[in-house]
Design a protein around this motif. Structure first.
Motif, PDB file in Angstrom:
ATOM      1  N   VAL A  29      -7.098  -1.199   9.016  1.00 53.53           N
ATOM      2  CA  VAL A  29      -8.385  -0.507   8.971  1.00 53.53           C
ATOM      3  C   VAL A  29      -9.268  -0.993   7.808  1.00 53.53           C
ATOM      4  N   ASN A  30      -8.630  -1.421   6.717  1.00 47.74           N
ATOM      5  CA  ASN A  30      -9.368  -1.931   5.562  1.00 47.74           C
ATOM      6  C   ASN A  30      -9.704  -3.404   5.669  1.00 47.74           C
ATOM      7  N   THR A  35     -10.709   5.010   3.344  1.00 49.80           N
ATOM      8  CA  THR A  35      -9.270   4.896   3.096  1.00 49.80           C
ATOM      9  C   THR A  35      -8.982   5.048   1.614  1.00 49.80           C
ATOM     10  N   PRO A  36      -7.685   5.239   1.224  1.00 50.03           N
ATOM     11  CA  PRO A  36      -7.355   5.328  -0.207  1.00 50.03           C
ATOM     12  C   PRO A  36      -7.866   4.105  -0.974  1.00 50.03           C
ATOM     13  N   GLU A  37      -7.743   2.922  -0.364  1.00 48.20           N
ATOM     14  CA  GLU A  37      -8.179   1.704  -1.053  1.00 48.20           C
ATOM     15  C   GLU A  37      -9.681   1.700  -1.272  1.00 48.20           C
ATOM     16  N   CYS A  87       0.856  -1.186   0.000  1.00 54.77           N
ATOM     17  CA  CYS A  87       0.000   0.000   0.000  1.00 54.77           C
ATOM     18  C   CYS A  87       0.896   1.241   0.000  1.00 54.77           C
ATOM     19  N   PRO A  88       0.362   2.393  -0.407  1.00 55.77           N
ATOM     20  CA  PRO A  88       1.210   3.594  -0.499  1.00 55.77           C
ATOM     21  C   PRO A  88       1.502   4.218   0.858  1.00 55.77           C
ATOM     22  N   THR A  89       0.858   3.714   1.902  1.00 54.35           N
ATOM     23  CA  THR A  89       0.866   4.245   3.280  1.00 54.35           C
ATOM     24  C   THR A  89       0.139   5.588   3.349  1.00 54.35           C
ATOM     25  N   CYS A  90      -0.303   5.899   4.535  1.00 55.08           N
ATOM     26  CA  CYS A  90      -0.953   7.191   4.785  1.00 55.08           C
ATOM     27  C   CYS A  90      -0.861   7.464   6.284  1.00 55.08           C
ATOM     28  N   LEU A  98       0.230  -4.469   3.816  1.00 57.34           N
ATOM     29  CA  LEU A  98      -0.709  -3.372   4.103  1.00 57.34           C
ATOM     30  C   LEU A  98      -0.231  -2.643   5.350  1.00 57.34           C
ATOM     31  N   GLY A  99      -0.293  -1.338   5.299  1.00 57.81           N
ATOM     32  CA  GLY A  99       0.240  -0.541   6.399  1.00 57.81           C
ATOM     33  C   GLY A  99      -0.632  -0.540   7.633  1.00 57.81           C
ATOM     34  N   CYS A 100      -1.912  -0.899   7.497  1.00 59.63           N
ATOM     35  CA  CYS A 100      -2.777  -0.941   8.672  1.00 59.63           C
ATOM     36  C   CYS A 100      -3.918  -1.902   8.424  1.00 59.63           C
ATOM     37  N   ARG A 114      -2.520   6.637   8.630  1.00 58.28           N
ATOM     38  CA  ARG A 114      -2.938   5.558   9.541  1.00 58.28           C
ATOM     39  C   ARG A 114      -1.782   4.613   9.888  1.00 58.28           C
ATOM     40  N   LEU A 115      -0.690   4.757   9.173  1.00 60.51           N
ATOM     41  CA  LEU A 115       0.454   3.853   9.365  1.00 60.51           C
ATOM     42  C   LEU A 115       1.060   4.041  10.758  1.00 60.51           C
TER      43      LEU A 115
HETATM   44  S1  SF4 Z   1      -5.307   3.034   5.013  1.00 56.42           S
HETATM   45 FE1  SF4 Z   1      -4.472   2.002   3.248  1.00 56.42          FE
HETATM   46  S2  SF4 Z   1      -2.775   3.331   2.570  1.00 56.42           S
HETATM   47 FE2  SF4 Z   1      -3.228   3.886   4.672  1.00 56.42          FE
HETATM   48  S3  SF4 Z   1      -1.805   2.649   5.872  1.00 56.42           S
HETATM   49 FE3  SF4 Z   1      -3.772   1.559   5.801  1.00 56.42          FE
HETATM   50  S4  SF4 Z   1      -3.532   0.123   4.094  1.00 56.42           S
HETATM   51 FE4  SF4 Z   1      -1.916   1.693   3.873  1.00 56.42          FE
END
Ligand code: SF4
Length: 424
Positions: free
Chosen positions: A300-301, A379-381, A263-266, A296-298, A268-269
């Motif tokens: 939340v998705n 989220t971006p996704e 993921c590109p991170t944001c 995946l950086g988090c 939430r990382l």
């Molecule tokens: S919301 Fe998406 S882009 Fe942001 S850290 Fe989590 S997985 Fe990565």
């Protein structure tokens, strides 16, 4: 579209629908056998199908005999100005000789090289560079560089055909990405011969890779181009090979080794994902199978877009989770995520490519995911998924209205070019 004709460079088929061949060029002094053969071994290991070596001196032509014998992949000799070196390279057993018919000393000398290539059954690559067009095209080069390149290439093709020689591929290189795209599009419609693509003097690893991805990627997506070389200002030719593979893998034209998705991170990382992704990328180089690994950086998705990945991790501040094909496998402390991920991947191979699940661990991971997922967060996704859904709905509606042909994708075909999808 891919060229009609096909040539055979030391067993590697180029054109005629064959997989797009990856090639690179050694950066060593060719006559330095140890250095050159060492670099060839490294580029072959990185996935080069073909390698080109510069032959500017007699001693390089002499060294070619050994290089051809010992190289694990076919060798192309790169010749400029001196047709006797081209003859010597052919006699040394080069699997292909690259020459610019415009700088080799006139049509008679080209004819001698062609005659020898014909006798030996060795293909040639005839190359045109924006920096070295024939004198009669220099004026046109200023007013219409694309037409100048195409005219030069067509002139050389006619010369080959007048010598009753068709065992060749053609390259037309420019430092300009738009000119490379435009000239190759035009030439591909005019000749049936395989095309070698490249952006000449593309630049450093960063800018050169991007220019090449844009220029070559655009052509390859149109089905144009039969072999590619990425030119980067680096002494490590294997870097060029890696970039070439990433372009082919991104277009789903060929497959080689694992595919890493991140993921590109944001905002939430909550952990050092840069380091984790770099470490995973490095360790994946040891694997040949085209498994897909997602980071995946988090959470939340949930597992979201990475549902199809063979293996993946999603991290958080202290704890993260490992999953496989949309199902949680286990939760682990963040600092152990990478080691545990590779432990699971290795278990998968040890079990004959079967995902090994421990139900108690999986239940704990599912619980962790439920606590960390936030289905309401935009989220971006999720935004990308909503946009994709809207685009799908729009195209389905247009198709219903008879505006677009409904075209089911064959999984074995690249969705961009329609080429046959091939494995390395
Ligand atoms: S919301 Fe998406 S882009 Fe942001 S850290 Fe989590 S997985 Fe990565």
């Amino acid at each position: 579209m891919a060229s009609e004709r096909q040539i055979n460079v030391g067993g590697v088929l180029i054109g005629g629908g064959a997989p797009v061949a990856v090639q690179t060029m050694t950066k060593t002094e060719t006559a330095d056998l140890e250095a050159t053969l060492g670099q060839i071994a490294r580029v072959a290991e990185a996935g080069a199908d073909l390698v080109r070596v510069a032959v500017p001196r007699e001693k390089d032509a002499e060294a070619l005999k050994t290089i051809v014998r010992q190289s694990p992949i076919p060798v192309i000799a790169d010749i400029h100005f001196n047709y006797t070196l081209a003859l010597k390279a052919l006699d040394a057993g080069a699997h292909c000789v690259r020459l610019n018919p415009g700088n080799i000393g006139g049509p008679e000398k080209v004819a001698q090289v062609v005659a020898r290539a014909k006798e030996l059954g060795t293909p040639l690559r005839i190359g045109v560079n924006s920096g070295s067009l024939p004198a009669h095209l220099r004026e046109l080069e200023f007013t219409d560089p694309v037409q100048a390149l195409v005219a030069a290439a067509l002139g050389f093709v006619e010369l080959m055909e007048s010598l009753d020689f068709t065992n060749f591929k053609v390259s037309m290189k420019s430092t300009s990405v738009p000119n490379t795209i435009a000239s190759n599009r035009l030439l591909s419609q005019r000749i049936p011969y395989p095309l070698h693509l490249g952006i000449t003097e593309a630049g450093t690893k960063w800018s050169g890779s991007l220019k090449s991805a844009v220029g070559l990627g655009t052509l390859l997506a149109d089905g144009i181009g039969d072999t590619i070389r990425i030119s980067l200002s680096t002494f490590h030719a294997e870097e060029e090979v890696k970039v070439a593979w990433e372009i082919l893998k991104a277009l789903k034209l060929r497959q080689r080794g694992p595919v890493l998705i991140a993921c590109p991170t944001c905002g939430r990382l909550q952990f050092d994902m840069d380091t984790v992704v770099a470490e995973i990328e490095r360790r994946l180089e040891a694997y040949e199978d085209p498994i897909e690994v997602s980071v995946l950086g988090c959470a939340v998705n949930g597992i979201g877009e990475a549902r199809h990945a063979d293996f993946g991790i999603t991290g958080a501040k202290d704890m993260g989770m490992i999953y496989s094909r949309g199902e949680p496998l286990k939760k682990v402390p963040t600092e152990r995520l990478v080691d545990e991920l590779f432990h699971e991947i290795d278990r998968y191979y040890a079990a004959g490519k079967k995902v090994v699940r421990d139900e108690a661990d999986a239940a704990a991971a599912r619980q962790w995911l439920a606590e960390n997922e936030d289905t309401s967060a935009m989220t971006p996704e999720r935004m990308a998924a909503l946009e994709a859904q809207a685009a799908d709905a729009e195209s389905a509606q247009a198709s219903e209205n008879g505006m677009l042909p409904a075209a089911p994708l064959d999984e074995d075909l690249s969705p961009v070019s329609g080429r046959r999808f091939t494995r390395a």
